[in-house]
Structures are given as C-alpha cells and as structure tokens.
Write an enzyme that holds these catalytic residues in place. Sequence first.
Site, short mmCIF file in Angstrom:
data_model
loop_
_atom_site.label_atom_id
_atom_site.label_comp_id
_atom_site.label_asym_id
_atom_site.label_seq_id
_atom_site.Cartn_x
_atom_site.Cartn_y
_atom_site.Cartn_z
N ASN A 103 10.00 11.14 -8.58
CA ASN A 103 10.11 10.44 -7.30
C ASN A 103 11.02 11.18 -6.33
O ASN A 103 11.88 11.97 -6.72
CB ASN A 103 10.53 8.97 -7.48
CG ASN A 103 11.84 8.84 -8.18
OD1 ASN A 103 12.27 9.74 -8.88
ND2 ASN A 103 12.49 7.70 -7.99
N THR A 133 14.29 8.07 -0.47
CA THR A 133 15.07 8.40 0.73
C THR A 133 16.51 8.64 0.30
O THR A 133 17.06 7.89 -0.51
CB THR A 133 14.99 7.25 1.74
OG1 THR A 133 13.61 6.97 2.00
CG2 THR A 133 15.66 7.62 3.05
N THR A 138 5.24 13.39 -3.15
CA THR A 138 5.18 13.59 -1.70
C THR A 138 6.49 14.23 -1.26
O THR A 138 7.56 13.73 -1.56
CB THR A 138 5.00 12.24 -0.98
OG1 THR A 138 3.81 11.66 -1.47
CG2 THR A 138 4.91 12.43 0.52
N GLU A 159 -1.21 13.15 -3.36
CA GLU A 159 -2.04 12.07 -3.89
C GLU A 159 -2.24 11.02 -2.80
O GLU A 159 -1.28 10.58 -2.18
CB GLU A 159 -1.33 11.46 -5.10
CG GLU A 159 -2.13 10.40 -5.81
CD GLU A 159 -3.54 10.86 -6.09
OE1 GLU A 159 -3.72 11.82 -6.86
OE2 GLU A 159 -4.49 10.29 -5.53
N LEU A 197 -4.09 8.07 -3.39
CA LEU A 197 -4.50 6.77 -3.93
C LEU A 197 -3.61 5.67 -3.38
O LEU A 197 -2.44 5.91 -3.06
CB LEU A 197 -4.45 6.78 -5.46
CG LEU A 197 -3.09 6.84 -6.17
CD1 LEU A 197 -2.39 5.51 -6.23
CD2 LEU A 197 -3.29 7.36 -7.58
N GLU A 240 -2.08 1.74 -4.25
CA GLU A 240 -1.87 0.86 -5.40
C GLU A 240 -2.83 -0.32 -5.33
O GLU A 240 -3.22 -0.76 -4.27
CB GLU A 240 -0.42 0.37 -5.41
CG GLU A 240 0.52 1.50 -5.74
CD GLU A 240 1.98 1.06 -5.77
OE1 GLU A 240 2.25 -0.09 -6.13
OE2 GLU A 240 2.82 1.88 -5.42
N ASN A 274 -0.01 9.24 5.95
CA ASN A 274 0.72 7.98 5.82
C ASN A 274 1.26 7.50 7.16
O ASN A 274 1.25 6.30 7.44
CB ASN A 274 1.85 8.12 4.79
CG ASN A 274 1.33 7.91 3.37
OD1 ASN A 274 0.23 7.39 3.18
ND2 ASN A 274 2.10 8.33 2.39
N LEU A 307 -1.66 5.92 9.09
CA LEU A 307 -2.05 4.62 8.53
C LEU A 307 -1.03 3.55 8.92
O LEU A 307 -1.39 2.45 9.37
CB LEU A 307 -2.16 4.71 7.01
CG LEU A 307 -3.34 5.54 6.49
CD1 LEU A 307 -3.22 5.80 5.00
CD2 LEU A 307 -4.66 4.83 6.80
N CYS A 325 5.67 4.18 0.05
CA CYS A 325 5.35 5.39 0.79
C CYS A 325 5.59 5.35 2.28
O CYS A 325 6.24 6.24 2.84
CB CYS A 325 3.89 5.76 0.56
SG CYS A 325 3.59 6.24 -1.13
C1 UDX Z 1 -0.35 4.06 0.83
C2 UDX Z 1 -1.54 4.91 1.31
O1 UDX Z 1 -2.62 4.04 1.64
C3 UDX Z 1 -1.97 5.90 0.24
O2 UDX Z 1 -2.98 6.75 0.73
C4 UDX Z 1 -0.77 6.73 -0.17
O3 UDX Z 1 -1.14 7.58 -1.24
C5 UDX Z 1 0.36 5.83 -0.61
O4 UDX Z 1 0.70 4.91 0.43
P1 UDX Z 1 -0.07 1.93 -0.77
O5 UDX Z 1 1.36 1.92 -0.26
O6 UDX Z 1 -0.29 1.84 -2.22
O7 UDX Z 1 -0.80 3.28 -0.28
O8 UDX Z 1 -0.84 0.70 -0.11
P2 UDX Z 1 -1.64 0.44 1.25
O9 UDX Z 1 -2.90 -0.22 0.90
O10 UDX Z 1 -1.71 1.62 2.11
O11 UDX Z 1 -0.74 -0.67 1.95
C6 UDX Z 1 0.58 -0.41 2.42
C7 UDX Z 1 1.14 -1.63 3.11
O12 UDX Z 1 0.46 -1.89 4.33
C8 UDX Z 1 1.02 -2.93 2.30
O13 UDX Z 1 2.19 -3.68 2.42
C9 UDX Z 1 -0.17 -3.62 2.95
O14 UDX Z 1 -0.11 -5.02 2.79
C10 UDX Z 1 0.02 -3.23 4.39
N1 UDX Z 1 -1.21 -3.29 5.18
C11 UDX Z 1 -2.27 -2.49 4.87
C12 UDX Z 1 -1.28 -4.12 6.29
O15 UDX Z 1 -0.32 -4.84 6.60
N2 UDX Z 1 -2.43 -4.14 7.04
C13 UDX Z 1 -3.50 -3.35 6.74
O16 UDX Z 1 -4.51 -3.42 7.49
C14 UDX Z 1 -3.42 -2.51 5.62
#
Ligand code: UDX
Length: 437
Positions: free
Chosen positions: A71, A74, A112, A141, A143, A145, A204, A207, A256
Amino acid sequence: MAMIAHKCAGHQVTVVDINQSRIDAWNSDKLPVFEPGLDAIVEEARGRNLFFSTDVDTAIREAEMIFLSVNTPTKTYGVGAGRAADLRYIEKCARKIAEVAEDDKIVVEKSTLPVRTAESVKRILESNSNGRNFQILSNPEFLAEGTAMADLEAPDRVLIGGDQTPGGLAAIQKLVDIYATWVPRANVITTNLWSSELSKLTANAFLAQRISSINAISALCEATEADVDEVAHAIGTDSRIGPKFLRASVGFGGSCFQKDILNLVYLCEHFGLPEVAAYWNGVIEMNDYQKRRFSRRVISAMFNTVSDKKIAVLGFAFKKDTNDTRESAAIYICKDLLEEQANLAIYDPKVEVAQIQKDLGIDADFDRVTYCESAYEATEGAHAVLILTEWDAFKTLDFQKIYDHMQLPAFIFDGRNLLDLDALRAIGFEARGIGKG
Ligand code: UDX
C-alpha cells in the site's frame, strides 16, 4: 494474482507478505477480504499454481517477474504530510529485491504510485545490481471493489508501461503475453513508464470529478425544483458525457479517489503548477462539502437538534458489496452526528463491529453507539433513518414495519437515492434524498 493463477495454469503465482496472520487467512476458508466471486477462484487455484507464503526471500529468488503490491497511503508525517504518497513500503520492497535476487528480474509496479516512482525503484535496483538486469514495468490496476472479479475477467483495458528500449520492450511483451491469455490484445495498451503511472492517477481523478460535479449539481437541485436523477439521466444520454458515474451521493469514499487526487495535487505543486493543483483540489473540497452538507441537512430537518435522539445508520461500507470502510462517507457523517450528541444504531451487512469502532475512534464501552444485527433492530424506536451505503437489501426492507416502530415524525434521509421517496411519504415518512427539491 488469483485471477492470473486462475487463467494461466502454466504459471506459478506466489503471494508473499511479512504478516503471518494475513497469509494464514489467505490459506484458510475465511479470506481476509470480502469480494464477491473471489473465494471460488482462490479455492480453485490454491495449492495448484497459487500459493500464499511468508517466505519472501525464496519467492523473490524463484520468480522471474515480481509484482509490487504494497500500500501507498497518504503520508502522515514530514514533507508533503496529508497529500504526498508514503513510499516507504515500495522502497523497502525494492531494497529487498536488490538484496535477495540472484538473477535478472522484471519488477512490476502494481501499487498506485506518483509519477516517476519507477525512477526511484530503478535507481535502488540498479545501484545494487551486481551484474543483474532489472526491468521496471508499471501495470496499474483499474478494478473497483465489489465488482473486482468481473472487472478482472473482462477489463476495459490493461495498461502496461515500460522503458522504450529493447530490454524494456521485451519485458513489456512478457507481461502482455500473460494478460493476452484471456484479454483481447487490442485491450492491452502499452506506453512509456511515466504515461502509465500518470494514467492511473488521471483515471481516478476524472472518475471522482464526475461524482463531485453531479454532487455539486445536487445542491442546486435541492435549492430548486430540479431532481438530480433526472438531470443525470438527461445529460448521461449525451454520448459524449455517457451515463456512468453520475450517481449523486453522500460523497465518494474508498481507498483510492481521495488519496490519488491528493497525490496528484501534490505532484502538480511540486512541478510548479499551482493552478492545476487548485483545479483538482476542488474535487476533494466538493466531496468534503457534500458530506458536511448531508449531516447539516439531517440536523436542520430534525428541528436543529439530534441530541439524545436515536438515529439508525444503515450501511457503513464506502459502497455496496464490500466490507471496506476506508474513507467511507459514513465515518464522517457519524462523527458529525456524535459531536451533536446523537445516539447511533449502526447496521451494515458486512462491516465488523471492531472496524466501525476503529473508524469512529471509540471503544466498546462508548454508549452512544450500538451495533445492530439487522435494519429492523437499528430502526426500532429511532427518530431518523440514514441510508449511507447502497446495499441492495435495503431496497426491499419492509418500510411500513419500520415506520410503525419509529418515533414520529419519522425521518428518512436517503444518502444514496436508493429508495422510492414517494412510496415512503405515502407511508408517512418525512423522506429526503440527495438532490431532490
Ligand atoms: C475506484 C476506481 O473505480 C477503480 O478503477 C480504481 O482501480 C480504484 O478506485 P473503488 O474505489 O473500488 O474503485 O470504487 P468505485 O466504484 O469507483 O466507487 C468509489 C466511490 O464513489 C464510492 O464511495 C461510490 O459509492 C462513489 N460513487 C461512485 C458515487 O458516489 N457515485 C457514482 O456515480 C459512482
């Protein structure tokens, strides 16, 4: 690694860790992480070509390719505290490989990492090489969770970065060959090392930015007569915008997004780009605002006081289908409400009580928090229900039964826009969602 072992029976995969209890758990029937579909894959490959061990040195000596998957939290101390990535574990791994390896190795960054970390790994390895050749690759990666198995089975893309030298290209090809066992070659992207490292942080950040953008609009929806789900649908049908990651929520969490953006911000500052840093920092600020705004709305709707009131918290994980609570919005909301002297009854189908206590910084005798075995137990006698994780099971709860056992007026705050607010209102609830006027 379990997926690689599952797909590539001809390769031996050994997962090593210095933590004995972790490795014991991986060798037992109860794996240390809950992830749908993972158990079956581990069970199938374990003992055949997938092994879990604490014998780090032997595994390094025997491997041709070594994935660094430690890991990178931060940093909490010194220069860059609160923003930069703490790279001490990565550095320890690199030094260990330099110390133990007897022949050439391909070292793959799976963690990461900030851009140009490969440089440090390379320098540590090369300055101790004694004639051995080390190639460094970056293979971030993507993916998520809860859907990890499906994401690994059919990834949108696999990204592999490496030196654009004959040795580097040969190493890239070796890793491409592994993934090509089950991933179409067109979905395997190869780049230079720095592009690969930066792409992970950028993905990230983008997103998370979408979530902060729709959450910003949710505040405006609440002030007007607009409905954020309708807005999200309307804009998401524009093929340039697309429908995914537009769910307004109580705020994003997980291991992440926040960490990687803070890291990106730190990097921008380091490279003398304060405007770029400030731009991305806004994504985090909006997320903090969204979490705070939710607790404030709860308090103000409940006549400006939650003191001594029982509040049922449904969901503590940062998203559904995981027991992970890292940076979960629920932690922040619960802390805010505890500060206002509320009594919390928390139920999550997967998160362990000890984890909740650790996250909230409380011990077992702290009497303002109780841990429940079901949503019905948590809501019994409560003044309000908070939905903080979008577990599917919450959709089919018997809300009439819940209402009948609550204090009146019965409030429900849906932090995930999971429930049908009109149906709840018909029962008698004071129901509020995110971004619903
Ligand atoms: C994220 C990235 O999606 C993934 O590609 C990277 O490898 C790791 O970080 P993860 O943190 O597992 O994955 O979950 P993700 O589905 O991305 O959701 C992250 C957070 O955003 C969650 O708290 C989720 O509830 C929130 N979320 C997601 C929203 O509030 N709205 C959305 O539309 C999508």
